[in-house]
Design a protein around this motif. Structure first.
Motif, short mmCIF file in Angstrom:
data_model
loop_
_atom_site.label_atom_id
_atom_site.label_comp_id
_atom_site.label_asym_id
_atom_site.label_seq_id
_atom_site.Cartn_x
_atom_site.Cartn_y
_atom_site.Cartn_z
N ASP A 231 5.72 68.71 98.22
CA ASP A 231 5.82 67.29 97.88
C ASP A 231 4.98 66.41 98.79
O ASP A 231 4.70 65.25 98.46
N CYS A 232 4.60 66.94 99.96
CA CYS A 232 3.84 66.15 100.94
C CYS A 232 2.37 66.06 100.54
O CYS A 232 1.87 66.88 99.76
N LYS A 233 1.66 65.07 101.09
CA LYS A 233 0.25 64.88 100.81
C LYS A 233 -0.56 64.94 102.11
O LYS A 233 -0.30 64.16 103.01
N PRO A 234 -1.51 65.90 102.22
CA PRO A 234 -1.85 66.89 101.21
C PRO A 234 -0.84 68.03 101.14
O PRO A 234 -0.08 68.25 102.08
N ASN A 235 -0.85 68.73 100.03
CA ASN A 235 0.00 69.90 99.83
C ASN A 235 -0.64 71.09 100.54
O ASN A 235 -1.61 71.66 100.05
N ASN A 238 -1.26 74.46 98.75
CA ASN A 238 -2.44 74.54 97.89
C ASN A 238 -3.75 74.56 98.68
O ASN A 238 -4.76 75.07 98.19
N LEU A 239 -3.73 74.00 99.87
CA LEU A 239 -4.95 73.80 100.65
C LEU A 239 -5.19 74.90 101.70
O LEU A 239 -6.28 74.99 102.26
N GLN A 240 -4.21 75.74 101.93
CA GLN A 240 -4.27 76.66 103.08
C GLN A 240 -5.44 77.63 103.03
O GLN A 240 -6.04 77.95 104.07
N ASP A 241 -5.82 78.11 101.86
CA ASP A 241 -6.94 79.06 101.78
C ASP A 241 -8.26 78.40 102.17
O ASP A 241 -9.13 79.05 102.77
#
Length: 441
Positions: A231-235, A238-241
């Motif tokens: 729910d946080c921005k950024p997620n 989704n961004l970890q890779d």
């Protein structure tokens, strides 16, 4: 301040300069799907007037005069003043008072403060400095560092001191200009500032950093607090890779309310989980991410200067002893600090300090001896009894594995808060419910 209107599931900001959540180029595809799903719609992109974010000479004098006073009282005093931005002045006074608690050093400079939200989410000097302990433990090279969610810049200020080059990123142009202005006052020559969406920047940059730091925004579009990673921005899930390809070390600051098992299930390559508490209250969870790291994170706790650490698998496999009789008078009672409780080190703390646990779910520990530098509270047991034995007294009541909550017990037994008596409502190894009267050491 931006005012939010809801019209047929479309949120529109009453401001000339705002940001899209899902579209960075101010070009939102508008159809029945996007109208009902997404939040922001641009109707203009006029540049913010940066002169408005800095105080005039008159305002500086008023801020200096009243900065130690109650902000609400000053707001009433100044509300009818002509040719004065009274709300702006009050914002500066509130900002000064907040930072005086969190980062006292900054109040020795004549800096500018933003609206309340960036101040609320920024770290304190204690939690920021602890991050440098994490960095020194994990990094050998200190050439470059980027903070993808710079905010008011407390973490950036403390961490950037150790790096040759430090880059601040924030999507809020006004906030970025304020922080840049303040860092010029601080005299930090190794820092650069950029207004950008964090996802855009890290996805498109070709640069690699020794450290990437991220503190995702934990407020939704309506200003409500959020906890879950997705729910946080950024997620970050989704961004970890993308992140792990651009750095040798990533640090992610998360809500202290988050369950660490949720972190492990959603984030890969976690080498460390750090639980940071101040005044025995959990303030931050900080993940350390390293490429190709195995799934047995090293967990560190830090509470008011005392540290503890363990490995997740050690906690799972640990075997401990339980205190099996009811003869508790004269024994030493230990209650781990908030960081250890949050970390779930219920067995490893007993093993390390040779303690016996009262009950698998009580998280209170017994010893015949005094333990120096125990990470938590230490008591001597003076008396035990049934709840009714303590009716009507003044005491500090703590509930650990008891069927009734503290507020219910206080009302039922007419127990008043305060005094030098400490009561623990808990359950023994034989499942007997008991009250323990203890004296704090």
């Amino acid at each position: 301040m931006a005012v939010l209107f809801l019209l047929q599931n479309i949120f529109i900001f009453d401001k000339k300069f705002c940001y899209s959540i899902n579209n960075r180029k101010h070009n939102i595809p508008f159809n029945n799907n996007t109208r009902n799903k997404y939040c922001l719609l641009f109707f203009t992109t006029t540049k913010t007037n940066m002169d408005n974010i800095f105080p005039t000479e008159t305002e500086k004098k008023i801020i200096e005069k009243y900065k130690e006073n109650n902000a609400a009282t000053i707001a009433l005093k100044l509300k009818d003043k002509e040719n004065l931005r009274s709300r702006y002045v009050v914002t500066q006074i509130k900002g000064y008072q907040t930072i005086k608690r969190k980062m006292p050093l900054w109040t020795t400079y004549n800096i500018v403060y933003p609206q309340h939200l960036p101040l609320e989410q920024c770290s304190s000097v204690t939690t920021a400095e602890y991050k440098t302990v994490i960095i020194k433990r994990n990094l050998a090279n200190f050439d470059s560092f980027v903070d993808l969610t710079g905010g008011f810049g407390v973490d950036f200020y403390v961490i950037s001191y150790f790096f040759k080059q430090a880059l601040y990123i924030d999507q809020n142009n006004e906030l970025c200009e304020i922080v840049k202005h303040n860092f010029n006052i601080f005299g930090r020559s190794n820092t650069k500032f950029m207004t950008s969406d964090s996802v855009d920047f890290i996805t498109n940059t070709n640069q690699k950093f020794n450290l990437i730091f991220i503190d995702p925004a934990r407020r939704d579009i309506a200003g409500k607090k959020i906890i879950m990673i997705e729910d946080c921005k950024p997620n970050i899930a989704n961004l970890q890779d993308v992140i792990i390809q651009k750095t040798e070390l990533a640090m992610i600051k998360l809500s202290p309310m988050l369950d660490i098992t949720d972190c492990i299930s959603k984030i890969k390559n976690i080498s460390e989980i750090n639980i940071v508490a101040v005044n025995n209250e959990c303030k931050e969870i900080v993940l350390v991410i390293k490429k190709d790291f195995c799934n047995n994170p090293h967990i560190f706790t830090f509470c008011d200067g005392i540290s503890f650490d363990f490995y997740l698998n050690d906690e799972k496999n640990c075997e401990i002893d339980f205190f099996s009789n009811e003869n508790l008078i004269g024994k030493h009672l230990y209650e781990p600090d908030a960081a250890i409780m949050k970390a779930g080190a219920f067995k490893t703390v007993a093993k390390k300090y040779n303690l016996k646990k009262l009950h698998p779910s009580s998280h209170l520990y017994i010893s015949d001896f005094e333990i120096k530098n125990f990470p938590g509270r230490h008591f001597i047991i003076m008396q035990t009894g049934k709840p009714k034995d303590f009716a009507g007294i003044t005491a500090n009541l703590t509930v650990r594995n008891f069927p009734e909550k503290a507020d219910v017990l206080k009302k039922k037994l007419k127990i008043k808060d305060g005094g030098d008596i400490y009561l623990f409502a808990t359950t023994l190894y034989n499942n007997k419910k008991i009250f323990i009267h203890a004296e704090k050491k």
